[in-house]
Design an enzyme around this catalytic site. Sequence first.
Site, PDB file in Angstrom:
ATOM      1  N   TYR A  73       0.858  -1.185   0.000  1.00  0.00           N
ATOM      2  CA  TYR A  73       0.000   0.000   0.000  1.00  0.00           C
ATOM      3  C   TYR A  73       0.894   1.235   0.000  1.00  0.00           C
ATOM      4  O   TYR A  73       1.913   1.264   0.703  1.00  0.00           O
ATOM      5  CB  TYR A  73      -0.896  -0.012   1.241  1.00  0.00           C
ATOM      6  CG  TYR A  73      -2.104   0.887   1.162  1.00  0.00           C
ATOM      7  CD1 TYR A  73      -3.203   0.519   0.393  1.00  0.00           C
ATOM      8  CD2 TYR A  73      -2.154   2.108   1.840  1.00  0.00           C
ATOM      9  CE1 TYR A  73      -4.323   1.331   0.330  1.00  0.00           C
ATOM     10  CE2 TYR A  73      -3.269   2.929   1.779  1.00  0.00           C
ATOM     11  CZ  TYR A  73      -4.348   2.537   1.017  1.00  0.00           C
ATOM     12  OH  TYR A  73      -5.462   3.340   0.937  1.00  0.00           O
ATOM     13  N   ARG A 216     -21.438 -10.424  -5.666  1.00  0.00           N
ATOM     14  CA  ARG A 216     -21.212 -11.816  -6.058  1.00  0.00           C
ATOM     15  C   ARG A 216     -22.380 -12.693  -5.624  1.00  0.00           C
ATOM     16  O   ARG A 216     -23.005 -12.449  -4.586  1.00  0.00           O
ATOM     17  CB  ARG A 216     -19.927 -12.351  -5.415  1.00  0.00           C
ATOM     18  CG  ARG A 216     -18.646 -11.794  -5.974  1.00  0.00           C
ATOM     19  CD  ARG A 216     -17.434 -12.421  -5.302  1.00  0.00           C
ATOM     20  NE  ARG A 216     -17.342 -12.054  -3.890  1.00  0.00           N
ATOM     21  CZ  ARG A 216     -17.620 -12.855  -2.878  1.00  0.00           C
ATOM     22  NH1 ARG A 216     -18.027 -14.110  -3.101  1.00  0.00           N
ATOM     23  NH2 ARG A 216     -17.494 -12.447  -1.632  1.00  0.00           N
TER      24      ARG A 216
END
Length: 352
Positions: A73, A216
């Site tokens: 990150y 999903r």
Amino acid sequence: MNFRFGQKSLFSTSSRQNNALRALVYHKNGNPAEVMRAQTFEPLGKPGPSQVRVKLLLSPINPADINVIEGVYPDAPILRSDLVPKAGASSSLGYDREKPVFVGGNEAIGVVTDAGTAVQEFKAGDRVIFDKSQLGAWATYQNLEAAQLAKVDEDISDVAAATMRINPPTALLMLRSFTTLQPGDWIIQNGANSAVGQAVIQIAAALGVNTINLVRNRPDINNLMIRLHALGATRVLTYNELADKAMKQEVKKWTNGKSIKLGLNCVGGKDTTTMTGYLGKDAHLVSYGAMSKSPISLPTSYFIFKNLTCHGYWQSKWYNDHSKADRLGVYAEIMDLIRQKKVSYAARVTEP
């Protein structure tokens, strides 16, 4: 998930610890399960003239927190050489306790317990959140610069306050920074059951903006759809349903032929390609995450004939690019939405 730091928790703040600092730390990047440890440190000194001592009460675990620990990150805490391991205290992992460490965690709600002589804006008892990234939230307390903090109103719950700096502002600012949305307009987003996705649903509903929300498929899909509709979702679809060629005509019926002006992406990959095909002319696709870790592939025709514009969005960059007054203004807006029950939270709180 949120960690609450209480007297019966792993992060004890009781007098028996003599103000020792307890924190979740690491000294190198890697799998959090392998590199993180719980460590007790000697008490910190009194806050400096421009500092305040903050007892940290509750802190979330965000996906980005894990990415920071993994070293993937583009933002990281500072290495803390000032933390001295408490004599005789053991750590939960057996490696060199003498090395400087990073303290994990990016968001938290805390209460001021002491203030330096030059601090005027905070006093003991004030509830505060971090106004700077990567200050080290997974600790019992910290001495922090007063300029790095923002006050939280008393009627905002700990859970809401601990999670109000990243996800709700991301949702709010994406909805208004790239196109002008009017009541009755439509947007589409993937990852709709994520924390940002749920904030998008609620804030859009408060603005009168309709949302098509993609998730999903899963065994409890009906229960998930019910929960998202309860938050204010206009429509909820699975990615399989979205890929059905007949769905575009169905969506046109929902929108009465009105173009979808904004798409929000935190997934990437082929599902985002499919979602982008539902956007109208002069629309904007905003990417703020890549959970699938797959690149986005878009037909050139979307840019030539539909004048599609693509953007990236990172809340930390927005904070860095804007003034303290701008940041405080956003926090105030989020607190107003929470107060009006237009944004709510269903967080799971864990006492470690």
